[in-house]
Design an enzyme around this catalytic site. Structure first.
Site, mmCIF file in Angstrom:
data_model
loop_
_atom_site.group_PDB
_atom_site.id
_atom_site.type_symbol
_atom_site.label_atom_id
_atom_site.label_comp_id
_atom_site.label_asym_id
_atom_site.label_seq_id
_atom_site.Cartn_x
_atom_site.Cartn_y
_atom_site.Cartn_z
ATOM 1 C CB SER A 152 36.336 7.659 -17.832
ATOM 2 O OG SER A 152 36.638 8.988 -18.172
ATOM 3 C CE LYS A 194 34.248 8.971 -21.433
ATOM 4 N NZ LYS A 194 34.388 8.074 -20.279
ATOM 5 N N PRO A 201 25.067 22.169 -25.202
ATOM 6 C CG PRO A 201 26.149 24.057 -24.388
ATOM 7 C CD PRO A 201 26.264 22.570 -24.435
ATOM 8 N N GLY A 202 23.344 23.491 -28.069
ATOM 9 C CA GLY A 202 23.260 23.463 -29.518
ATOM 10 C C GLY A 202 22.734 22.178 -30.126
ATOM 11 C CB VAL A 203 22.066 18.768 -28.954
ATOM 12 C CG1 VAL A 203 23.551 18.562 -28.812
ATOM 13 C CG2 VAL A 203 21.399 18.958 -27.596
ATOM 14 N N GLY A 204 19.606 21.146 -29.916
ATOM 15 C CA GLY A 204 18.211 21.307 -30.325
ATOM 16 C C GLY A 204 17.189 21.044 -29.251
ATOM 17 C CE LYS A 205 19.765 21.583 -23.736
ATOM 18 N NZ LYS A 205 20.927 21.776 -24.605
#
Length: 783
Positions: free
Chosen positions: A682, A725, A361-365
């Site tokens: 991982s 990461k 969320p919030g990365v500008g999609k």
């Protein structure tokens, strides 16, 4: 007692007159037509004597010449008041019933039937119940007389003046229009109260039927009157229009729709269907229920942009400039859009691509989709799929349903006014499913370039071409999207931003936009880059910049208030006063340990909001060969711990460990932040190093982080989320990271600013990790 029998004197044997479909009650005067030869002789014999006659109903009315066994064993003794000769040999008699009789024997004498009779006495007393029954019978009979034309007021007046309950029951029973069997039942009843009850029951039933018939008749008359009124008004209106010389409105509407259909440039088969529907509409009266449905359908058809397109901006440099202006970085996605334009420019036509933006969320999609529409010069339409469970939201409702509408796809196309908009389907990973259908399956046709050229909406029931639409879907994760749907989309990942990227986004994009929306200028407020970093670290732990934007907006709102209260700008925001604007610190970044410890390893984890570091702690104690795992670990992470322990036990001699170290001990592995669920393979390398450090009593370098899946043979396998990461390690101040060798290529997505400050060690076996992670004996410090 009710008994007037003692006043009546009748002989023991009387001639019998069989009755068909008729019952004569005591005290009732009835006209009868007598036509059968035997019945005529019976009447004549009675007239020669005392005019008394037994009136007995037949068992079966169809019997023309009844015999002794064809008669009931009860009836009425009556007196013939008058006899009249009728044409064709019939006679008409008027008889009055006198009393009920029981018949003990019927015999034939000289061609006529005679019966041995006895008078039946009525039983019962004048009780309160009988009086109440009499009142109720009169009331119900009065209502029946008022409603039904089959009952006469004179009979009600007569009943109103009768005080004898038996006579009241008989006079009303004689008037009731009820089956012959029910009248015979009333004649047989000698108990007055029971007879009144039965008459009351029959009255109520007849009243209910009469009221229902009256209601039906009233409704029918109302409808007829309305139709007559409507017809009369329409004729008047037509005459007025003719007199004024005005065109018929419906004819004008028909011409208008015909013109719109022709101008819409529909495909030939679709135009044929529209004209067919228009013909049906013209034949319907406006007051018909389907008129508005058909008209709305035609309005929808002519509103669709069957052949309307916007022209794409094919200036690649201009498009690249707009994309860079609106969004920082996102190099791969911008390159893909430029490639699409380049192919379109060379070929002149290309099917709309179907992209799926995956990211936290919030990365500008969503805003990226709007930016693409602006860059290409296309219309933009967005629908949110989150929580949708009804297939009709995509495909529409069939017109048989009340309030039917097209699906959201067709509605969006109509709203856009173009058949090649940018269509954003937001939150495609949050589609639900229930008994109303599966919207994700309905999207298969929409998002398949081989099928969507003939998309069929249930409301339209004609194909519409979606191949020119550029569909962009967004999601946070892929595992909730059906595989068949993912296969139809081109996946483009938007990873989280690093701290430096967030600082640049805030400086170049967020702050100018928020200053404008809050009525401020760059002269009113001063925010340093150092302050932005503190806001990012303390108040917005996320992969995107949504909370960062809210925090800056909160600062600007407080400054706007201070300006309106009379304070003078500029306002310089300092780190020391940050809590006055945003409150107490919300987040505390995970920092690397400041010293190396035995049994403590630093791992790296991926989350939907970005990456995080995690510490794996191990301890050993006396016990019975148990491996204790805590920290709300998932099944895969638990299996990684078991695999790590099994590998160390199998390699104990090589690792110079006591082969029996696990026989009388328990080992406890804990991952802090126990309230947060954790899973995935991982952390395998970090768990293995924590266990080995514990058993060998050798510390692990505190400024070293690691990630990777392990196998029982000691191999290190690649994992996902490398960018997130690495950014998490960078935020925590860790500058040395161990990665699986096969993940080397994933570093291309990481900004040079982070790469230049970080040292990476690539391994494919655990033995290599030992040499890098464990401090040599007698030494302290970093790698």
């Amino acid at each position: 007692m009710f008994d007037e029998i003692s006043e009546i004197r009748v002989p023991e044997i009387l001639p019998v007159l069989p009755l068909r479909n008729t019952v004569v009650f005591p005290n009732i005067i009835v006209p009868l037509i007598v036509g059968r030869e035997r019945s005529i002789r019976t009447v004549e014999e009675a007239m020669l004597q005392d005019k008394l006659i037994a009136l007995v109903p037949q068992n079966e009315s169809e019997v023309e010449s009844p015999e002794t066994h064809d008669l009931l064993n009860y009836g009425t003794v009556g007196v013939i008041i008058r006899k009249l000769l009728m044409p064709e040999g019939e006679i008409r008699i008027i008889v009055q019933g006198l009393a009920r009789i029981a018949i003990s024997e019927v015999f034939k004498e000289q061609y006529i039937l005679k019966a041995v009779i006895s008078l039946v006495r009525e039983t019962g007393r004048m009780t309160k119940r009988v009086k109440a029954l009499m009142k109720n019978v009169r009331d119900v009979f009065q209502r029946l007389v008022v409603i039904s034309p089959n009952y006469h007021e004179e009979v009600y007046i007569t009943a109103l003046n009768i005080d004898d309950p038996g006579k009241l029951a008989d006079i009303i029973a004689s008037e009731l229009i009820i089956p012959q069997s029910e009248k015979e039942e009333l004649l047989k009843m000698s108990r007055v109260e029971s007879r009144l009850q039965r008459v009351n029951k029959f009255l109520l039933r007849e009243l209910e039927m009469a009221e229902l018939g009256s209601k039906i008749q009233t409704e029918a008359m109302t409808e007829i009157e309305k139709q007559q009124k409507d017809y009369f008004l329409r004729q008047q209106l037509k005459a007025i229009h003719d007199e004024l010389g005005e065109d018929d409105e419906r004819a004008k509407e028909y011409i208008e729709f015909t013109t719109k259909i022709k101008n819409a440039k529909m495909p030939e088969d679709v135009e044929e269907e529209a004209l067919k529907e228009l013909k049906r509409l013209r034949q319907m009266p406006p007051q018909a229920a389907e008129y508005s449905i058909s008209r709305t359908y035609l309005e929808t058809m002519v509103s669709l942009p069957w052949n309307k397109k916007t022209s794409d901006t094919l200036d690649i440099k201009r498009v690249a400039h707009i994309l860079d202006q609106d969004h920082y970085n996102l190099k791969k996605i911008k390159e893909r859009i430029i490639e699409y334009l380049a192919v379109t420019r060379l070929t002149g036509e290309m099917k709309g691509p179907i992209f799926c933006f995956i990211g936290p969320p919030g990365v500008g999609k969503t805003s990226l989709g709007m930016s693409i529409a602006r860059a290409l010069g296309r219309k933009f339409n967005r629908i949110s799929l989150g929580g949708i469970r009804d297939e009709a939201e995509i495909r529409g409702h069939r017109r048989t349903y009340i309030g039917a509408l097209p699906g959201r796809i067709i509605q969006g196309i109509i709203k856009s006014g173009s058949k090649n908009p940018i269509f954003m389907l937001d939150e495609i990973d949050k589609i639900g499913t229930d008994f109303r259908g599966d919207p994700a399956s309905a999207l298969l046709e929409v998002l398949d370039p081989e099928q969507n050229f003939s998309f069929s909406d249930h409301y339209l029931e004609v194909p519409f071409d979606l191949s020119s639409v550029m569909f962009i879907t967004t999601a946070n994760v892929t595992y909730t999207i059906p595989p068949a749907l993912i296969d139809r989309m081109e996946i483009l990942r938007l990873p989280g931003y690093s701290e430096e990227e967030k600082v640049l986004i805030a400086r170049n994009h967020l702050i100018p936009k928020l200053l404008s929306s809050h009525g401020l200028t760059s002269r009113d407020v001063k925010i340093s880059l150092k302050l932005l970093r503190e806001i990012i670290r303390r108040y917005s732990r996320e992969a995107g910049v949504r909370n960062l934007e809210r925090s800056i907006a909160s600062i600007f709102r407080k400054i706007a208030r201070r300006i309106t209260e009379g304070e003078q700008s500029p306002f310089v925001i300092k780190i020391e006063t940050l809590k006055d604007y945003l409150g107490p610190q919300q987040y505390f970044l995970d920092q690397a340990n400041d010293k190396s410890e035995v049994g403590v390893a630093t791992g790296l984890a991926w989350t939907p909001t970005g990456g995080e570091i995690l510490f794996v702690e191990s301890t050993i104690m006396k016990g019975s060969k148990k491996l204790i795992l805590t920290g709300q670990l998932g099944d895969v992470m638990k299996e990684s711990a078991e695999a790590a322990l099994s590998y160390i036990r199998s390699q104990a001699n090589e690792l110079k460990l006591d082969p029996d170290f696990f026989d009388q001990t328990d080992i406890h592995v804990h991952v802090p932040s126990g309230a947060i669920p954790k899973d995935g393979p991982s952390a395998g390398v970090a768990i293995a190093m924590s266990l080995l450090s514990l058993l060998a009593r050798v510390p692990i370098f505190h400024d070293l982080a690691m990630t990777g899946e392990i196998t029982l043979r000691g191999k290190v396998l690649p994992v996902g989320g490398i960018k997130e990461k690495v950014l998490a390690a960078h935020r925590a101040g860790i500058q040395k990271i161990i990665l699986p060798k096969q993940n080397r290529g994933d570093l291309e997505d990481i900004s040079p600013e982070v790469l230049n400050k970080t040292t990476f060690y690539f391994v494919d076996k655990l033995k290599e990790v030992y040499r890098l992670a464990l401090l040599p004996k007698g030494k302290t410090g970093s790698v």
